[in-house]
Design a protein around this motif. Structure first.
Motif, short mmCIF file in Angstrom:
data_model
loop_
_atom_site.label_atom_id
_atom_site.label_comp_id
_atom_site.label_asym_id
_atom_site.label_seq_id
_atom_site.Cartn_x
_atom_site.Cartn_y
_atom_site.Cartn_z
N MET A 1 0.84 -1.18 0.00
CA MET A 1 0.00 0.00 0.00
C MET A 1 0.89 1.24 0.00
O MET A 1 1.89 1.31 0.69
CB MET A 1 -0.91 -0.03 1.22
CG MET A 1 -1.77 1.19 1.33
SD MET A 1 -2.93 0.98 2.70
CE MET A 1 -4.15 2.10 2.18
N ILE A 2 0.50 2.21 -0.75
CA ILE A 2 1.26 3.46 -0.85
C ILE A 2 0.80 4.39 0.27
O ILE A 2 -0.38 4.71 0.39
CB ILE A 2 1.06 4.12 -2.22
CG1 ILE A 2 1.58 3.19 -3.31
CG2 ILE A 2 1.78 5.46 -2.28
CD1 ILE A 2 1.32 3.67 -4.71
N THR A 3 1.78 4.82 1.06
CA THR A 3 1.48 5.73 2.16
C THR A 3 2.13 7.08 1.89
O THR A 3 2.99 7.21 1.01
CB THR A 3 2.01 5.19 3.49
OG1 THR A 3 3.44 5.12 3.41
CG2 THR A 3 1.44 3.80 3.79
N GLU A 4 1.74 8.06 2.66
CA GLU A 4 2.34 9.40 2.53
C GLU A 4 3.83 9.33 2.84
O GLU A 4 4.64 9.99 2.18
CB GLU A 4 1.64 10.38 3.46
CG GLU A 4 2.11 11.81 3.26
CD GLU A 4 1.33 12.80 4.11
OE1 GLU A 4 1.86 13.89 4.32
OE2 GLU A 4 0.21 12.48 4.53
N GLU A 5 4.20 8.50 3.81
CA GLU A 5 5.60 8.34 4.17
C GLU A 5 6.41 7.75 3.01
O GLU A 5 7.52 8.20 2.74
CB GLU A 5 5.72 7.43 5.40
CG GLU A 5 7.14 7.25 5.87
CD GLU A 5 7.22 6.35 7.08
OE1 GLU A 5 8.23 5.61 7.17
OE2 GLU A 5 6.30 6.36 7.92
N SER A 6 5.85 6.74 2.31
CA SER A 6 6.57 6.14 1.18
C SER A 6 6.72 7.13 0.03
O SER A 6 7.73 7.14 -0.67
CB SER A 6 5.89 4.86 0.72
OG SER A 6 4.61 5.11 0.22
N ILE A 7 5.72 7.99 -0.15
CA ILE A 7 5.80 9.02 -1.20
C ILE A 7 6.90 10.02 -0.86
O ILE A 7 7.69 10.42 -1.73
CB ILE A 7 4.44 9.72 -1.40
CG1 ILE A 7 3.43 8.73 -1.98
CG2 ILE A 7 4.58 10.95 -2.29
CD1 ILE A 7 2.02 9.24 -2.03
N LEU A 8 6.97 10.43 0.40
CA LEU A 8 8.02 11.37 0.83
C LEU A 8 9.40 10.74 0.69
O LEU A 8 10.35 11.40 0.27
CB LEU A 8 7.76 11.82 2.27
CG LEU A 8 6.57 12.76 2.48
CD1 LEU A 8 6.32 12.99 3.96
CD2 LEU A 8 6.78 14.08 1.75
N GLN A 9 9.51 9.47 1.03
CA GLN A 9 10.79 8.77 0.91
C GLN A 9 11.21 8.67 -0.56
O GLN A 9 12.37 8.89 -0.90
CB GLN A 9 10.70 7.38 1.52
CG GLN A 9 11.99 6.62 1.47
CD GLN A 9 11.87 5.22 2.07
OE1 GLN A 9 10.79 4.82 2.50
NE2 GLN A 9 12.97 4.48 2.07
N PHE A 10 10.26 8.36 -1.44
CA PHE A 10 10.54 8.28 -2.88
C PHE A 10 10.98 9.65 -3.40
O PHE A 10 11.95 9.74 -4.17
CB PHE A 10 9.30 7.80 -3.63
CG PHE A 10 9.48 7.72 -5.11
CD1 PHE A 10 10.24 6.71 -5.67
CD2 PHE A 10 8.90 8.66 -5.94
CE1 PHE A 10 10.41 6.63 -7.05
CE2 PHE A 10 9.07 8.61 -7.31
CZ PHE A 10 9.84 7.58 -7.86
N SER A 11 10.30 10.70 -2.97
CA SER A 11 10.66 12.06 -3.39
C SER A 11 12.07 12.42 -2.95
O SER A 11 12.84 13.01 -3.70
CB SER A 11 9.65 13.05 -2.81
OG SER A 11 10.01 14.36 -3.13
#
Length: 191
Positions: free
Chosen positions: A1-11
């Protein structure tokens, strides 16, 4: 599942990638971003520009930043399909017996720079494009035909770049090649 934390880490990872690339490649931000996006998406890119604008340097830098094997294929009229895909060679085993062993060609890297593909014969161009499209290569040996997955030591190929020179008269040919490859894109480099 994509979380806000994973999006920030990817960024954050993407910003680190761009910072590393900017150490070697100055300017061309749009081209760098497009090429990195193509890598993430598993696509192919056609880079065009006059000599000296950093096409090879960009691709070599991507290999360094991502710690992936890089191959450059300089296409010439005398390049044979086996020079791209690999071939069976005769080797001696420990007992002195001869046997065939597959020697992989440069297409077995994760990042491939195909330089001036329009200079090669149609047969050699087809070998590159077919192997790229299918992602498998058939190699014949004394035990039959084997299918080998294309890609480097780190799994599937990540990026294939067809390098062209604007105004060389071969742009249409290279764009046709890009259209045959999955998930292709075209980027122009400027002086």
């Amino acid at each position: 599942m994509i979380t806000e934390e994973s999006i920030l880490q990817f960024s954050k990872q993407c910003e680190n990638i761009f910072t590393q690339i900017r150490r070697d490649v100055i300017g061309q931000q749009e081209v760098v971003e497009g090429t990195v996006i193509a890598m993430i998406a598993g696509g192919n890119v056609l880079l065009e520009g006059v000599p000296g604008v950093g096409k090879t340097r960009l691709v070599r830098t991507l290999g360094r930043v991502f710690s992936l094997p890089f191959s450059r294929i300089q296409f010439t009229p005398d390049l044979m399909p086996a020079d791209v895909t690999g071939t069976n060679i005769i080797v001696k085993d420990d007992n002195g017996n001869s046997k065939f062993q597959f020697q992989p060609g440069p297409i077995f890297s994760n990042i491939i720079l195909a330089d001036e593909i329009n200079r090669a014969t149609p047969k050699t161009q087809s070998a590159l494009l077919e192997a790229s499209r299918v992602g498998l290569l058939a190699s014949a040996g004394h035990e039959g035909t084997h299918l080998q997955r294309i890609g480097g030591a780190h799994g599937d190929r990540v990026l294939q770049v067809l390098e062209g020179v604007s105004g060389s008269g071969g742009e249409g040919v290279q764009r046709q090649h890009l259209a045959l490859l999955p998930r292709g894109g075209h980027l122009d480099l400027h002086q």
